[in-house]
Design an enzyme around this catalytic site. Structure first.
Site, short mmCIF file in Angstrom:
data_model
loop_
_atom_site.label_atom_id
_atom_site.label_comp_id
_atom_site.label_asym_id
_atom_site.label_seq_id
_atom_site.Cartn_x
_atom_site.Cartn_y
_atom_site.Cartn_z
N TYR A 97 0.82 -1.22 0.00
CA TYR A 97 0.00 0.00 0.00
C TYR A 97 0.85 1.26 0.00
O TYR A 97 0.47 2.29 -0.54
CB TYR A 97 -0.95 0.00 1.21
CG TYR A 97 -2.14 -0.89 0.98
CD1 TYR A 97 -3.04 -0.60 -0.05
CD2 TYR A 97 -2.36 -2.02 1.73
CE1 TYR A 97 -4.12 -1.42 -0.29
CE2 TYR A 97 -3.44 -2.86 1.50
CZ TYR A 97 -4.33 -2.54 0.48
OH TYR A 97 -5.40 -3.34 0.23
N GLU A 193 1.05 -29.88 9.64
CA GLU A 193 0.65 -29.05 8.50
C GLU A 193 -0.45 -28.07 8.87
O GLU A 193 -0.42 -26.91 8.49
CB GLU A 193 0.20 -29.96 7.35
CG GLU A 193 -0.22 -29.19 6.10
CD GLU A 193 -0.66 -30.12 4.96
OE1 GLU A 193 -0.38 -31.32 5.04
OE2 GLU A 193 -1.28 -29.62 4.02
N ASP A 245 -0.38 -34.17 5.34
CA ASP A 245 -1.32 -35.03 4.63
C ASP A 245 -0.56 -35.99 3.72
O ASP A 245 0.55 -35.70 3.29
CB ASP A 245 -2.25 -34.20 3.74
CG ASP A 245 -3.31 -33.46 4.56
OD1 ASP A 245 -3.46 -33.79 5.75
OD2 ASP A 245 -3.96 -32.55 3.99
#
Lengths: 364, 659
Positions: A97, A193, A245
């Site tokens: 910004y 995770e 996973d």
């Protein structure tokens, strides 16, 4: 201004002076940006980390395809110089910004979205060989920590044993001047995770029972988390276990923790944990733990493609890894950590992890 | 028949010779295409014709039950049979001459007068100055006046030229001219007389010091002869010239557009002429002379042997004053040497000393055939006077400078649509980079940029008639880019405004694949784009499809030439469009850099503390050098950022550790 800040400022100024000199000599101004792509990373067999190669890409100002990036690089550079001079640190979103404005009377902006400014920052980091922290930038916080450690964060003592259900938020900058380790009884670090798994383990006080430090990175762990894990491993000699996973993405997270990423190959030295251990979920866990068939998820074409790609990575070359990946590809299904809950809500805390750790059932 | 030919009149002639046999075959009860194509042996037709005649004779017998009552005898009928004057014929069939309706009448009257003026000036070697006045009179009547600075007409000829149909100088010669038959202007006089009863006023002066003659002429349609109502000498300031005034009933509202079109296009095709156009209710239009170079004089030529038909040959034979056939051939035709005349006579098995008028029909046919079988050099091409590349270009520029941006083709219908859609003219001009090499084919007209290309083809021959094709185009400006192009057709410098779709010229342009030249083109239609296309055919004998001279017949030789010329123009256009696209691209690049230079200078100032304006100046100076096309605008190496990335978890973008 400290020595690091002075040095970083000098690097930025030199980059700009070079451009002015080139323009004065009537040449097309160019900066050489080390290429951050697969073609320019090497797997260092000895150190077992991914390192950035020597390839550099010339970024020319007078080139339609590169002019904007060129301009952006110096826009960010000038903003960083100002931050350093003022002794302030800001988030990369703030910087976006800060540097975003409309160009002349057009509808164009210097940056259209943050996705555009982030890679420019990384480019600048590698170009002037300064770390993000040295440019007085940080990323938004992501990732939490609980466990048997007491540390100091910007002068505040943090007892990670008393962090409630959410844990201590790992800041983006975790260098020694910000974070100091005070005391610990932990025997290892467990990086999971996902936030959901972290909460389950925290609620079950897994870390207390097994004397460890539990960290999650909210998916791909951010720099702060990776750097902290690296320091814990390096400075406190704690082994690092990773629980992700059972899918290509999970494997990739593990590989980034282990030997660094292609995109940030230049920081592997400070972030990678080559001896990190892959605890699960393994492609063989479904059989081993008798999980029902209905908890699996069909692999997508994308997953399959990625899986095959991973087989080609040098760091997945060892036989056990090949078996893992080939098995996953053959079965055509993937498995989330949460699938373990089908065996009972605390199955992961009470049975899965203890068994894995006890039997040394991991990959390295 | 197998003799090779230098030119190709063989095909049409061959067809004519076969025609009688075809016609006879047509009488057969069920003629099939195959039988026709088999071209029955010479002995077959008479035999085959008989059965065809028999049933026709038999019809009355078959229906003899109630014989109809005879109404009139041959003698009675003979009393009613009389000669029809040509004027009477055309009074009834005025559409043949272009006077079908009141809106077209205006145009036709002006056109005939202007064509005559231009022809006369050209022949006399005068640069034409033509003034066209349309005056509005009460009752839907208009006064058309056309005045020129031509050589004038001698007193004795004035009544006949304006008051007798089929009287003129151009019919009996082979020379490129606008008018051909000598019908036009007298038809206009006749039409005026028919609709208003008024006589035409003609004033003509043939030179300095001579009197000007003022005539009032009417036409006796029975006799096809002029009636002079008034004949007096009047003083006239100009040295020479002719003025004709005709009052007629017309539809100005609907006719004005095509009239303006006609004048615009006439000025376009005659850049050596100046036109002034005074009209009711609107400002006068002046087309200045674009070139003071008079057109090359077209030389009159004799007919080429391959272009003559049997009937015409027989007429020529009977009228010839030549002593022998050999001399006849040499004198009456172009490109026949005495050696060649001998060859023709031998082939026709006629002695070269034979008196031409003594040949009978069969012998004439043998001669005709022999001519067809003989190789003869192509006709001389000096009879042609094309506009020329440079003058087509000047004409186009002049045209673009004067024309009012209004309506599309009169036939295309649709209201006047102001241009301004498509690319804005001003914007197009600003885009051009100052350092761009000047393009000689680009003209700036009224603040707009046009690309102009012209092609004049070498002369060619169809059926023994030389002809030459020219094509010119102007592309760009602020014409709408999404409408069909404007096609302007010209024959011997006369614009053809009607029957566009029936014209061979249109056909040739439609069948050219303009997509090769970066224009879009719907199937079977004119291409689409901001373009005016001019097609001109110059010939001693333009094959019009009718006497109103509005469309050119589809001769393959002509169509092919037009296409070749159009393709050549198209290639130039495509090169220009590509250049233009490149220039646009360069300009875009430059504007991008200019935008970024300010930013970069600011940042560099912030980093180095050097003066911002100095840095900016240096970079701006560099920008000019780098947008000339030296830099290829491509990154030296494409960044491979997406080659190998973590597997994305759709739909969220890969996060990696970028945050």
């Amino acid at each position: 201004m400290d020595a690091t800040s002075r040095k970083t400022t000098q690097k930025l100024v030199k980059l700009a002076e070079d451009v002015v000199a080139q323009a004065s000599a009537g040449r097309n101004p160019a900066v050489e940006v080390p290429t951050r792509s697969l073609a320019n990373v090497r797997f260092n067999e000895k150190k077992r980390i991914i390192e950035l190669g020597g390839d550099k890409q010339k970024r020319l100002f007078f080139n339609v395809a590169q002019a904007k990036k060129f301009m952006q690089t110096f826009l960010v550079g000038a903003a960083c110089r100002e931050l350093i001079a003022e002794g302030k640190t800001t988030s990369i979103r703030d910087l976006y910004y800060l540097t975003k404005h409309t160009l002349g009377k057009t509808k164009q902006n210097t940056f259209e979205e943050q996705e555009e400014s982030d890679p420019i920052i990384e480019d600048l980091e590698v170009t002037v060989d300064a770390l993000r922290e040295e440019l007085h930038l940080f990323a938004s916080n992501k990732g939490n920590l609980v466990g048997e450690i007491t540390l100091v964060d910007s002068g505040d003592t943090i007892d990670a044993r008393r962090m409630g259900s959410g844990g201590w938020g790992v800041p983006s900058i975790v260098e020694a001047d910000v974070i100091q380790f005070k005391r610990h009884e932990a025997k290892f670090v467990l990086l999971v995770e996902k936030d959901a798994v972290f909460r389950r383990l925290n609620e079950d006080r897994f870390w207390k029972k097994h004397h460890c430090i539990l960290i999650h990175g909210g998916g791909q762990p951010p720099r702060g988390v990776r750097r902290l894990v690296h320091r814990l491993h390096d400075e406190l000699s704690l082994p690092v276990y990773v629980l992700v996973d059972n899918d290509p993405w999970g494997f990739y997270i593990y590989s980034v923790v282990k030997q660094g990423s292609i995109n940030l190959a230049y920081e592997s030295m400070r972030m990678a944990v080559p001896r990190a251990r892959f605890l699960g979920l393994s492609s063989f866990d479904k059989e081993r733990f008798g999980l029902p068939d209905n908890v699996t998820i069909q692999m997508t074409e994308d997953d399959e493609r990625r899986g095959k790609q991973m087989l080609a990575y040098p760091w997945f070359e060892q036989k056990p890894w090949r078996r893992e990946i080939e098995r996953m590809l053959k079965s055509g299904v993937k498995l989330e950590i949460e699938a373990l809950s089908s065996m009972g809500i605390s199955f992961i805390t009470d049975e899965y992890l203890p068994k894995k750790l006890r039997e040394g059932d991991w990959l390295e | 028949m197998s003799t090779p030919h230098m030119i190709a009149p063989r095909t049409p002639r061959g067809r004519e010779q076969a025609a009688p046999a075809d016609r006879q075959l047509d009488l057969l009860p069920l003629p099939s295409k195959e039988e026709e194509a088999a071209a029955a042996p010479p002995s077959a037709p008479p035999a085959a014709a008989e059965p065809a005649l028999a049933p026709a004779m038999a019809v009355p017998d078959g229906s003899a039950a109630a014989p109809p009552k005879r109404r009139a005898t041959a003698e009675q009928m003979a009393q009613k049979q009389r000669e029809i004057s040509i004027s009477e014929f055309f009074t009834k069939n005025r559409h043949l001459l272009g006077f079908d309706n009141p809106s077209k009448a205006l145009l036709t009257a002006v056109k005939e007068a202007v064509d005559n003026s231009l022809d006369a000036c050209e022949e006399a070697g005068i640069l034409p100055e033509v003034r066209v006045e349309i005056g509005e009179l009460p009752g839907g009547r208009y006064r058309v006046a056309v005045e020129d600075n031509g050589p004038g007409i001698v007193k004795a000829q004035i009544p006949k030229v304006f008051g007798k149909l089929l009287y003129g100088s151009k019919f009996h010669r082979l020379k490129q001219s606008r008018g051909q038959q000598g019908i036009g202007i007298s038809a206009a006089v006749m039409y005026g007389q028919l609709t208003t009863g008024k006589a035409a006023v003609v004033v003509s002066k043939t030179g300095r010091g001579r009197p000007a003659h003022h005539f009032e002429i009417q036409l006796d349609t029975r006799k096809n002869a002029p009636v002079v109502l008034r004949d007096e000498e009047i003083p006239l300031e100009k040295d020479h010239g002719t003025r004709v005034e005709i009052e007629l009933v017309a539809d100005w509202l609907h006719g004005q557009r095509s009239l303006t079109r006609y004048l615009e296009q006439t000025a376009l095709a005659n850049p050596h002429a100046a036109f002034t156009y005074l009209r009711p209710g609107a400002e006068a239009i002046v087309f200045p002379r674009a070139s003071s170079e008079p057109p090359k004089e077209a030389v009159e030529i004799k007919p080429h042997p391959h272009g003559v038909e049997l009937g015409a040959l027989m007429l020529m034979l009977s009228e010839s004053k030549a002593r022998g056939l050999g001399a006849f051939l040499c004198q009456e035709f172009s490109r026949v040497s005495s050696r060649l005349a001998d060859e023709i006579c031998d082939r026709a098995q006629l002695p070269r000393t034979r008196r031409p008028s003594s040949l009978d029909r069969a012998q004439a046919e043998a001669l005709h055939r022999a001519i067809g079988e003989t190789r003869i050099m192509a006709p001389p091409l000096s009879c042609l006077s094309p506009i020329g590349d440079e003058l087509v270009r000047k004409g186009l520029i002049n045209f673009l400078s004067v024309t009012e941006a209004d309506a599309p083709d009169p036939e295309a219908g649709g209201g006047a649509e102001e241009p301004g859609r498509g690319r804005g003219g001003a914007e197009a001009a600003e885009e051009r980079a100052p350092d761009e090499p000047p393009d000689p084919e680009v003209a700036r007209i009224k603040g707009q940029t046009f690309f102009i290309a012209t092609v004049t083809r070498p002369p060619r021959v169809y059926r023994g008639n030389p002809f030459q094709v020219e094509v010119g185009l102007a592309h760009g400006g602020n014409w709408p880019a999404d409408r069909p192009i404007e096609l302007y057709r010209f024959a011997n410098r006369v614009p053809l405004l009607f029957q566009r779709s029936a014209c061979g010229m249109t056909d040739a342009i439609v069948k050219t694949d303009w997509r090769n030249y970066l224009l879009s083109q719907p199937k079977g239609a004119l291409p689409v784009g901001p373009m005016v296309l001019l097609v001109h055919i110059a010939s001693v004998w333009v094959p019009f499809t009718s006497e109103s001279k509005e469309a050119v017949a589809h001769y393959p030789e002509i169509i092919k030439e037009i296409q070749l010329a159009a393709q050549e123009c198209g290639r130039k256009l495509a090169a220009h469009i590509r250049r233009r696209q490149h220039a646009d691209y360069e300009a875009k690049r430059r504007s991008i850099f200019e935008l970024y230079i300010r930013e970069l200078a600011h940042s560099l100032h912030g980093l180095t503390g050097r003066p911002e304006d100095r840095i900016e100046k240096k970079l701006l100076a560099l920008a000019k050098g780098f947008t000339g096309g030296e830099e290829d605008g491509r990154p030296e190496r494409v960044e491979n950022e997406e080659g190998e990335e973590p597997p994305a978890r759709a739909p969220s973008p890969p996060e990696d550790e970028a945050e």
